[in-house]
Enzyme design. Structure first.
Site, PDB file in Angstrom:
ATOM      1  N   HIS A  49       0.831  -1.203   0.000  1.00  0.00           N
ATOM      2  CA  HIS A  49       0.000   0.000   0.000  1.00  0.00           C
ATOM      3  C   HIS A  49       0.872   1.263   0.000  1.00  0.00           C
ATOM      4  O   HIS A  49       0.473   2.307   0.472  1.00  0.00           O
ATOM      5  CB  HIS A  49      -0.985  -0.015   1.178  1.00  0.00           C
ATOM      6  CG  HIS A  49      -0.355  -0.449   2.454  1.00  0.00           C
ATOM      7  ND1 HIS A  49      -0.219  -1.774   2.803  1.00  0.00           N
ATOM      8  CD2 HIS A  49       0.210   0.252   3.443  1.00  0.00           C
ATOM      9  CE1 HIS A  49       0.399  -1.866   3.967  1.00  0.00           C
ATOM     10  NE2 HIS A  49       0.671  -0.639   4.375  1.00  0.00           N
ATOM     11  N   ASP A  76      -4.634  -4.375   8.364  1.00  0.00           N
ATOM     12  CA  ASP A  76      -4.581  -5.272   7.213  1.00  0.00           C
ATOM     13  C   ASP A  76      -5.993  -5.767   6.927  1.00  0.00           C
ATOM     14  O   ASP A  76      -6.596  -6.478   7.729  1.00  0.00           O
ATOM     15  CB  ASP A  76      -3.654  -6.455   7.491  1.00  0.00           C
ATOM     16  CG  ASP A  76      -3.480  -7.377   6.295  1.00  0.00           C
ATOM     17  OD1 ASP A  76      -4.194  -7.217   5.281  1.00  0.00           O
ATOM     18  OD2 ASP A  76      -2.633  -8.275   6.378  1.00  0.00           O
ATOM     19  N   GLU A  99      -1.470   0.263  18.404  1.00  0.00           N
ATOM     20  CA  GLU A  99      -0.904   1.146  17.383  1.00  0.00           C
ATOM     21  C   GLU A  99      -0.823   2.594  17.843  1.00  0.00           C
ATOM     22  O   GLU A  99       0.096   3.312  17.459  1.00  0.00           O
ATOM     23  CB  GLU A  99      -1.686   1.033  16.080  1.00  0.00           C
ATOM     24  CG  GLU A  99      -1.650  -0.351  15.448  1.00  0.00           C
ATOM     25  CD  GLU A  99      -0.257  -0.901  15.201  1.00  0.00           C
ATOM     26  OE1 GLU A  99       0.688  -0.114  14.950  1.00  0.00           O
ATOM     27  OE2 GLU A  99      -0.096  -2.133  15.255  1.00  0.00           O
ATOM     28  N   HIS A 102       2.436   3.471  19.196  1.00  0.00           N
ATOM     29  CA  HIS A 102       3.481   3.796  18.219  1.00  0.00           C
ATOM     30  C   HIS A 102       3.420   5.265  17.803  1.00  0.00           C
ATOM     31  O   HIS A 102       4.447   5.859  17.479  1.00  0.00           O
ATOM     32  CB  HIS A 102       3.380   2.888  17.000  1.00  0.00           C
ATOM     33  CG  HIS A 102       3.709   1.461  17.291  1.00  0.00           C
ATOM     34  ND1 HIS A 102       4.864   1.071  17.933  1.00  0.00           N
ATOM     35  CD2 HIS A 102       3.019   0.320  17.036  1.00  0.00           C
ATOM     36  CE1 HIS A 102       4.885  -0.242  18.054  1.00  0.00           C
ATOM     37  NE2 HIS A 102       3.772  -0.721  17.522  1.00  0.00           N
ATOM     38  N   HIS A 108       7.891  -1.885  20.643  1.00  0.00           N
ATOM     39  CA  HIS A 108       7.350  -3.109  21.228  1.00  0.00           C
ATOM     40  C   HIS A 108       8.055  -3.455  22.529  1.00  0.00           C
ATOM     41  O   HIS A 108       9.243  -3.175  22.688  1.00  0.00           O
ATOM     42  CB  HIS A 108       7.489  -4.282  20.258  1.00  0.00           C
ATOM     43  CG  HIS A 108       6.589  -4.154  19.080  1.00  0.00           C
ATOM     44  ND1 HIS A 108       7.002  -4.422  17.808  1.00  0.00           N
ATOM     45  CD2 HIS A 108       5.287  -3.778  18.983  1.00  0.00           C
ATOM     46  CE1 HIS A 108       5.994  -4.227  16.980  1.00  0.00           C
ATOM     47  NE2 HIS A 108       4.942  -3.819  17.666  1.00  0.00           N
TER      48      HIS A 108
END
Length: 129
Positions: A49, A76, A99, A102, A108
């Site tokens: 993508h 996804d 997410e 992040h 992580h």
């Protein structure tokens, strides 16, 4: 693919994940309906993508987000998603909580049941359902 019954259900679930962050951090998020004007964009994508991190289809990377300079959050589309703990599906809100970390530049962690652990299992709510 199992997605929430309506687009509104998906949007509300992701908004709830942002609200949980706001309740525990010194950040504010404002929901707007114009994708082009948003600082943080959220979408469902497949395979390559054009962000340098292609999805591999079923069983690969579930979602990814980029740190503060590139605030995109992508699920996804090939994975099985749900709005509740459902056998064989991934919990949409748990992925959002992960997410969003992040976006704050967090990497992580190694604690198995932590939201920032790099893997999410099927039908797991991590106590947020």
């Amino acid at each position: 693919m199992t997605l929430p019954k309506t687009r509104i259900n998906a949007i509300n679930l992701v908004a709830r994940a942002f609200e949980k962050w706001v309740a525990n951090m010194h950040f504010r998020f404002l929901r707007i309906d114009s994708y082009g004007d948003a600082n943080i964009t959220i979408s469902f994508e497949h395979c390559d993508h054009n962000d340098g991190a292609p999805f591999e289809g079923l069983g690969g990377t579930l979602a990814h987000a980029f740190p503060p300079t590139d605030e995109r959050f992508l699920y996804d589309v090939e994975e099985q998603w749900s709005i509740s703990v459902t056998p064989g599906s991934f919990h949409l809100e748990i992925a959002a909580l992960h997410e969003i970390e992040h976006f704050h530049g967090l990497e992580h962690g190694s604690v198995l049941n932590a939201i920032i652990y790099p893997y999410i299992k099927f039908a797991i709510s991590k106590g947020f359902d």
